[in-house]
Design an enzyme around this catalytic site. Sequence first.
Site, PDB file in Angstrom:
ATOM      1  N   ARG A  69      27.307 -18.108 -52.588  1.00 11.34           N
ATOM      2  CA  ARG A  69      26.402 -19.266 -52.708  1.00 11.34           C
ATOM      3  C   ARG A  69      27.057 -20.451 -53.400  1.00 11.34           C
ATOM      4  O   ARG A  69      26.841 -21.596 -53.024  1.00 11.34           O
ATOM      5  CB  ARG A  69      25.174 -18.884 -53.529  1.00 11.34           C
ATOM      6  CG  ARG A  69      24.171 -18.066 -52.761  1.00 11.34           C
ATOM      7  CD  ARG A  69      23.123 -17.530 -53.722  1.00 11.34           C
ATOM      8  NE  ARG A  69      22.213 -16.636 -53.033  1.00 11.34           N
ATOM      9  CZ  ARG A  69      21.058 -17.023 -52.514  1.00 11.34           C
ATOM     10  NH1 ARG A  69      20.666 -18.267 -52.601  1.00 11.34           N
ATOM     11  NH2 ARG A  69      20.286 -16.146 -51.896  1.00 11.34           N
TER      12      ARG A  69
ATOM     13  N   LYS B 106      26.072   2.567 -49.888  1.00  9.05           N
ATOM     14  CA  LYS B 106      24.999   3.022 -50.752  1.00  9.05           C
ATOM     15  C   LYS B 106      24.824   2.104 -51.958  1.00  9.05           C
ATOM     16  O   LYS B 106      25.805   1.449 -52.320  1.00  9.05           O
ATOM     17  CB  LYS B 106      25.259   4.453 -51.202  1.00  9.05           C
ATOM     18  CG  LYS B 106      26.340   4.571 -52.288  1.00  9.05           C
ATOM     19  CD  LYS B 106      26.547   5.978 -52.666  1.00  9.05           C
ATOM     20  CE  LYS B 106      26.258   6.318 -54.061  1.00  9.05           C
ATOM     21  NZ  LYS B 106      26.819   5.578 -55.161  1.00  9.05           N
TER      22      LYS B 106
ATOM     23  N   HIS C 165      32.433   6.298 -49.560  1.00 12.09           N
ATOM     24  CA  HIS C 165      33.875   6.125 -49.801  1.00 12.09           C
ATOM     25  C   HIS C 165      34.592   7.466 -49.950  1.00 12.09           C
ATOM     26  O   HIS C 165      35.801   7.538 -49.808  1.00 12.09           O
ATOM     27  CB  HIS C 165      34.147   5.168 -50.966  1.00 12.09           C
ATOM     28  CG  HIS C 165      33.996   5.767 -52.325  1.00 12.09           C
ATOM     29  ND1 HIS C 165      32.801   5.875 -52.971  1.00 12.09           N
ATOM     30  CD2 HIS C 165      34.908   6.300 -53.180  1.00 12.09           C
ATOM     31  CE1 HIS C 165      32.979   6.438 -54.162  1.00 12.09           C
ATOM     32  NE2 HIS C 165      34.259   6.709 -54.314  1.00 12.09           N
TER      33      HIS C 165
ATOM     34  N   LYS D 107      38.719   9.126 -48.557  1.00  9.18           N
ATOM     35  CA  LYS D 107      39.772   9.730 -49.383  1.00  9.18           C
ATOM     36  C   LYS D 107      40.639  10.645 -48.528  1.00  9.18           C
ATOM     37  O   LYS D 107      40.115  11.454 -47.758  1.00  9.18           O
ATOM     38  CB  LYS D 107      39.149  10.559 -50.527  1.00  9.18           C
ATOM     39  CG  LYS D 107      38.481   9.701 -51.592  1.00  9.18           C
ATOM     40  CD  LYS D 107      37.884  10.594 -52.680  1.00  9.18           C
ATOM     41  CE  LYS D 107      36.983   9.797 -53.616  1.00  9.18           C
ATOM     42  NZ  LYS D 107      37.638   9.292 -54.802  1.00  9.18           N
TER      43      LYS D 107
ATOM     44  N   ASP E 213      22.815   9.517 -57.045  1.00  5.56           N
ATOM     45  CA  ASP E 213      24.055   8.741 -57.109  1.00  5.56           C
ATOM     46  C   ASP E 213      25.213   9.493 -56.452  1.00  5.56           C
ATOM     47  O   ASP E 213      26.058   8.895 -55.797  1.00  5.56           O
ATOM     48  CB  ASP E 213      24.386   8.449 -58.583  1.00  5.56           C
ATOM     49  CG  ASP E 213      25.617   7.571 -58.737  1.00  5.56           C
ATOM     50  OD1 ASP E 213      25.797   6.657 -57.916  1.00  5.56           O
ATOM     51  OD2 ASP E 213      26.403   7.799 -59.678  1.00  5.56           O
TER      52      ASP E 213
ATOM     53  N   HIS F  71      28.061  11.782 -51.597  1.00 10.21           N
ATOM     54  CA  HIS F  71      29.421  12.302 -51.662  1.00 10.21           C
ATOM     55  C   HIS F  71      29.489  13.834 -51.580  1.00 10.21           C
ATOM     56  O   HIS F  71      30.240  14.393 -50.774  1.00 10.21           O
ATOM     57  CB  HIS F  71      30.106  11.854 -52.954  1.00 10.21           C
ATOM     58  CG  HIS F  71      30.019  10.372 -53.208  1.00 10.21           C
ATOM     59  ND1 HIS F  71      30.134   9.432 -52.213  1.00 10.21           N
ATOM     60  CD2 HIS F  71      29.831   9.656 -54.351  1.00 10.21           C
ATOM     61  CE1 HIS F  71      30.027   8.209 -52.742  1.00 10.21           C
ATOM     62  NE2 HIS F  71      29.839   8.327 -54.034  1.00 10.21           N
TER      63      HIS F  71
END
Length: 486
Positions: free
Chosen positions: A43, A140, A170, A174, A227, A232
């Site tokens: 912005r 996420k 992610h 890996k 989380d 994961h």
Amino acid sequence: MNTDILLVGGDGDLALRKLYPSLYYLALNGCMPANTKIFGMARSARERDAFVALVKKWLIENTGALYDEAIWNEFAPCLHFVQGDSTDPDSLKRIKDTYFTQDASLIVYLAVPPSIFGKICTALETAGMTGEKTRVVVEKPLGNSKEAFLAIDAEFSRVFKENQIFRIDHYLGKESVQNLLALRFANDIFEPLWNHRHIDHIQITVSEMVGCGNRWDFYQETGAIRDMVQNHLLQVLCLVCMEPPASLDADYVRAEKLKILKCLKPINTTNVKEATVRGQYQAGTIGGEQVPGYLQEEESQGRPSDVETYVAIKAEIENFRWSGTPIYLRTGKRLDKRHGEIVITFKQNNTRLFRDQLTDNSANQLVIHLQPDEGIRIRMMNKKAGLDARVPLIDRTMDLSFCETAKEKRHDAYSRLLFDVIRNDQTLFVSQPEVEAAWDWIDTIRAAWASEDHRTVGYAAGSAGPQASDDFMAQDNRHWHNGATD
Ligand code: BG6
């Protein structure tokens, strides 16, 4: 085909810390297609030179020894800064008409909070930027429940097709996680043993030393289960347990992972107390340093909380391959070490030959180290050398360290994933039904926690987790694998 990449949230933390460095790694590996343009969008106004200097500063900090001035000089001309409001179609249209390459593919990376995803999707549609050459990348948290996820997803699927939506986890970027595919399907020795007949149980651990200090409010909304486990750990579980896919193409791999998620036995009010442990860290010492407990973190401002910073779960997959073999998941913050591993413990056929010497600790074990070091260890029983009249056994480990291979690595998880978005390959991205199925399982556990008032137990920061978690394994006559020392 030429590609334009629009990073919405282009001067934010994720973009500066991860995305530009990862795109630079593509250049470093010679994988950045010619004529790619990268537009950081934000912005507030910025001069291009100041923006490029900012990216360079973060890049040098984040790429360490992999920073190469010559590669940077090739990479920097790709970078552009565009000022605008991503929820405003006029802003987007102006940017498109002024800067974008005619007929190029467009990748829109939403590095902004999910609360504005819907508005951005609508603005992109109005600005005529959702055609089939557009791919959108999101990460996420995609909601904090199945319902919330479906609401977010509805905004995307209204304007994009599933094959245009790239949902990042992610962990799938890996190397060590992708190596699971190679380990399982490029080595014939494992497949005949990879089932409940030969495997006693599996453990998947992601342990972290960091605390939740600067993310306290976020953690209040998520807790360890949302989380870390919903995404994961469940993705890793899928790769460990899925059937061999017909090919490594996205549709086949994602379909096999989905079957696993759908076969997870529900953990509800009837079994939640035996099948889960919730913990919250208390003050303790990590690396010789005194650290506060979750409730004493500055950001908490003294607010009470029973959110879990540690969780252990006994998962079961109700299918022919895995029925009867539990998969124990655990993850936590402020633990004694940072490490991720998968431990496969094989069954012992207690033959009479060595019955007097074999114990529960002599079962063969395959330990797959995910991080920080990558490698594989196999625990085997050997004869102890010497002139003993018996055949004395000793437990030995075959150690395959991938540190050498890892040293050759000149990229990170995000660059792998961004490369795949550019190549339009969704294999390492999570499909809509997978996310939905994962939320289904997690929501049921959380509902059971609430209705059974299943509270957290404390553990000292710097410890291996709550005592209750060891007791939880002991109730099944098992124990947690204790990293390198076990
Ligand atoms: C993120 C979580 O998705 O993964 C963090 O939000 C966590 O809480 C991080 O620390 C762990 O990632 P890694 O790659 O460091 O294991």
